[in-house]
Design an enzyme around this catalytic site. Structure first.
Site, PDB file in Angstrom:
ATOM      1  N   ARG A 169       0.967  -1.056   0.041  1.00  0.00           N
ATOM      2  CA  ARG A 169       0.128  -0.231  -0.213  1.00  0.00           C
ATOM      3  C   ARG A 169       0.964   1.260  -0.184  1.00  0.00           C
ATOM      4  NH1 ARG A 169      -2.444   0.508   4.800  1.00  0.00           N
ATOM      5  NH2 ARG A 169      -1.146  -0.835   5.825  1.00  0.00           N
ATOM      6  N   ARG A 173      -3.467  10.535  -0.599  1.00  0.00           N
ATOM      7  CA  ARG A 173      -4.675  11.259  -0.309  1.00  0.00           C
ATOM      8  C   ARG A 173      -5.023  12.168  -0.921  1.00  0.00           C
ATOM      9  NH1 ARG A 173      -1.494  12.903   4.949  1.00  0.00           N
ATOM     10  NH2 ARG A 173      -1.704  10.847   6.180  1.00  0.00           N
ATOM     11  N   ARG A 247      19.117  -4.502   6.304  1.00  0.00           N
ATOM     12  CA  ARG A 247      19.590  -3.442   5.405  1.00  0.00           C
ATOM     13  C   ARG A 247      20.312  -2.682   6.428  1.00  0.00           C
ATOM     14  NH1 ARG A 247      21.724  -2.574   0.640  1.00  0.00           N
ATOM     15  NH2 ARG A 247      21.001  -0.627   0.487  1.00  0.00           N
ATOM     16  N   ARG A 278      18.259  10.793   2.318  1.00  0.00           N
ATOM     17  CA  ARG A 278      17.638  11.942   2.805  1.00  0.00           C
ATOM     18  C   ARG A 278      18.623  12.817   3.854  1.00  0.00           C
ATOM     19  NH1 ARG A 278      13.074   9.261   7.197  1.00  0.00           N
ATOM     20  NH2 ARG A 278      14.703   7.651   7.958  1.00  0.00           N
ATOM     21  N   GLU A 303      21.704  10.647   5.172  1.00  0.00           N
ATOM     22  CA  GLU A 303      21.491   9.204   5.412  1.00  0.00           C
ATOM     23  C   GLU A 303      21.952   8.173   4.249  1.00  0.00           C
ATOM     24  OE1 GLU A 303      17.685   8.216   7.522  1.00  0.00           O
ATOM     25  OE2 GLU A 303      17.609   6.745   6.184  1.00  0.00           O
ATOM     26  N   TYR A 351      10.057  -5.276  12.007  1.00  0.00           N
ATOM     27  CA  TYR A 351       9.938  -3.531  11.916  1.00  0.00           C
ATOM     28  C   TYR A 351       8.825  -3.384  12.780  1.00  0.00           C
ATOM     29  CZ  TYR A 351       9.942   1.264  11.278  1.00  0.00           C
ATOM     30  OH  TYR A 351      10.057   2.615  11.855  1.00  0.00           O
ATOM     31  N   ASP A 353       7.412   0.153  14.939  1.00  0.00           N
ATOM     32  CA  ASP A 353       7.377   1.449  15.367  1.00  0.00           C
ATOM     33  C   ASP A 353       7.534   1.367  16.832  1.00  0.00           C
ATOM     34  OD1 ASP A 353       7.463   3.051  13.067  1.00  0.00           O
ATOM     35  OD2 ASP A 353       5.342   2.850  12.613  1.00  0.00           O
TER      36      ASP A 353
END
Ligand code: FAD
Length: 375
Positions: A169, A173, A247, A278, A303, A351, A353
């Protein structure tokens, strides 16, 4: 036994577990192989600016319990993540929203944006890789400018060779809303993440610069009834079935004698040629007008994604089929352990958060408490 729990790792999982256990009268010892506590949310104070040493961290959650928990220890500012993508000098708002579509095509209404994306996604019939998946979600123009180069740098492979599941996904928006997250709560701890970690570990015995595997494993284990392990699960089993892949990232931090370098906390560089993905300008995590934001200098971090090699930091698990199978083998061993709790992003090869990590630590503590108090 000297301790009820030996906790290997002082990241958010270990620190949350330590807090909950200590508040229930349990004795904990936390060890960490790094020279500081906090794991990946640790910030270094550089010229008075909180530099997110292991990558930019924005706290966001819709979990009321987790939000109430962290607010017990620290107040959060009202930072809202809004990112800008720099594609060969052209700037676009992220995540993909009406501002992005206006910047890309000059369309002004959701209907016009829909029509544009529909026309471009129509080219794709079967989805066999990430490139086709991305085009089918947002069309070719956005894929070429904002996804392709960034993703190829991040994973070190062509989008044609990457599996589609990586971007099942994409947030799209059809409103003029640049807020990255859909969560109810969001912010940065006032005073930085170290305040949160220090409060979680208040009154807990902590030893840094200690690697659990540096030859004294059994002595450490003999100190406590239960081991809470938040390091890499394949390390725990001495790579019996092989090494899990990750990674990695490299950060280049720089102090600049200018008050405002890029005008935003995170700018993504989405072309293939710029070697970094970034630039983070840390002072923008603080509110405008705050003492830190007003400083005459700034700190930026470039980064660079890189392959994971022994000795490097393991950042993102590679949850493809072969690594998932390998992890399942280790997980089966872990499930047999009676006095070891495996938790956090490295021990669960997942992963998470920050809010997920805290929620997992809370759930593990609750489960363990039930077992420990069983008659
Ligand atoms: P860690 O923080 O990695 O802690 C594990 C600790 O165990 C480390 O301190 C390590 O030194 C120690 N350890 C490991 N092995 C040993 C050993 N053998 N002996 C002793 N100690 C050991 N989440 C968000 O919610 N928002 C964000 O914006 C966000 N940004 C992120 C950006 C990046 C680049 C990355 C990689 C992650 C980001 N996250 C973000 C996720 C967040 O970092 C994690 O949810 C959280 O740090 C996980 O905590 P943890 O305790 O599981 O692991």
């Amino acid at each position: 036994m000297t301790y009820d729990y030996l906790i290997v790792g002082s990241g958010l999982f270990g620190a949350t577990f330590a807090r909950l256990a200590t508040d229930s009268g349990k004795r904990c010892l936390v060890i960490d192989k790094r020279s500081h506590v906090g794991g990946n949310v640790y910030c270094e104070d550089v010229e008075g600016i909180h530099v997110h040493q292991y990558g930019p961290h924005i706290f966001h959650t819709s979990d009321k319990k987790v939000w109430a928990f962290v607010n017990r220890f620290v107040e959060f500012n009202r930072f809202t993540l809004m990112t800008v993508a720099n594609y060969k000098g052209r700037l676009f708002n992220l995540p993909f929203n009406m501002n992005t579509f206006y910047g890309m095509w000059g369309v002004r209404t959701p209907e016009e944006a829909h029509a544009m994306i529909e026309a471009q996604r129509g080219e794709i019939k079967d989805i066999t890789n990430l490139e086709e998946q991305a085009i089918s979600l947002v069309g070719r123009d956005i894929y070429e400018a904002l996804i392709k180069g960034y993703t190829e740098k991040q994973w070190g492979r062509s989008c044609k060779d990457l599996p589609s599941f990586i971007i099942r996904r994409l947030p799209v928006r059809y409103t003029f809303d640049n807020n990255y997250f859909n969560d109810t709560y969001q912010g940065i701890p006032i005073g930085g993440y170290n305040v949160l970690i220090d409060k979680l570990l208040e009154g807990v015995e902590v030893k840094t610069d200690i690697d659990f595997f540096d030859g004294l494993e059994s002595q450490w284990r003999s100190l406590a009834d239960t081991l809470v392990f938040t390091g890499k699960i394949d390390d725990f089993y001495h790579h019996r079935f092989g090494e899990l892949q990750y990674r990695s990232l490299r950060f280049e931090h720089e102090v600049l004698h200018t008050p405002n370098y890029q005008g935003i906390a995170i700018m993504n560089f989405t072309d293939r040629e710029t070697p970094y993905t970034r630039i983070v300008e840390h002072k923008h995590f603080e509110m405008m007008g705050s003492e830190v934001n007003n400083l005459p200098m700034t700190v930026i971090s470039r980064e660079y994604p890189q392959a994971y090699l022994p000795g490097y930091e393991a950042y993102y698990p590679v949850n493809d089929d072969s690594n998932s199978r390998l992890y399942a083998q280790y997980q089966a061993l872990a499930e047999q352990e009676e006095h070891v709790i495996f938790g956090g992003r490295l021990a669960e090869y997942k992963y998470y958060d920050m809010d997920d990590t805290i929620a997992r630590a809370m759930a593990c503590w609750d489960d363990n408490k039930k077992i420990a108090t069983k008659p």
